[in-house]
Design an enzyme around this catalytic site. Sequence first.
Site, short mmCIF file in Angstrom:
data_model
loop_
_atom_site.label_atom_id
_atom_site.label_comp_id
_atom_site.label_asym_id
_atom_site.label_seq_id
_atom_site.Cartn_x
_atom_site.Cartn_y
_atom_site.Cartn_z
N CYS A 39 -47.86 97.08 18.10
CA CYS A 39 -46.84 98.13 17.88
C CYS A 39 -47.43 99.51 18.19
O CYS A 39 -48.31 99.98 17.48
CB CYS A 39 -46.36 98.04 16.44
SG CYS A 39 -45.38 99.43 15.87
N CYS A 42 -47.09 102.10 15.38
CA CYS A 42 -48.02 101.75 14.30
C CYS A 42 -49.42 102.27 14.62
O CYS A 42 -50.11 102.81 13.75
CB CYS A 42 -48.07 100.24 14.09
SG CYS A 42 -46.48 99.50 13.70
#
Length: 117
Positions: A39, A42
Amino acid sequence: MKKLTKQEFLEKVFDYENESEFKFKGDKPIVLKFGADWCAPCKSVEPILEQISKEYEGKVDFYSVDIVAEEQLAKDFQIKSIQAIYFIPNNDEPPQLAIGALPRDQILKAIYNFLHV
């Protein structure tokens, strides 16, 4: 920031398998990030959370849950979009959820507003 397994979550945060109402088990507020290695948002927020965790050491616990490794925990918390960050106070107030790559100032504001630190 410590990675949590489902079992550690049940022991340190909330035993949702045996409790129907949210009952926080910790003694310090928590910032809990649900994310994954693949991600991009993230990855961009990870260093910010690491730095903030050092600034709030002893006042707030910072944990992360890998939604791939802990798929059942992510499903149980209905995580449909990542990055997802829960701000969990150590009182009777409910956890607050934020979705997306929050900038540092918004994370600090959430810690102040929701965790009262």
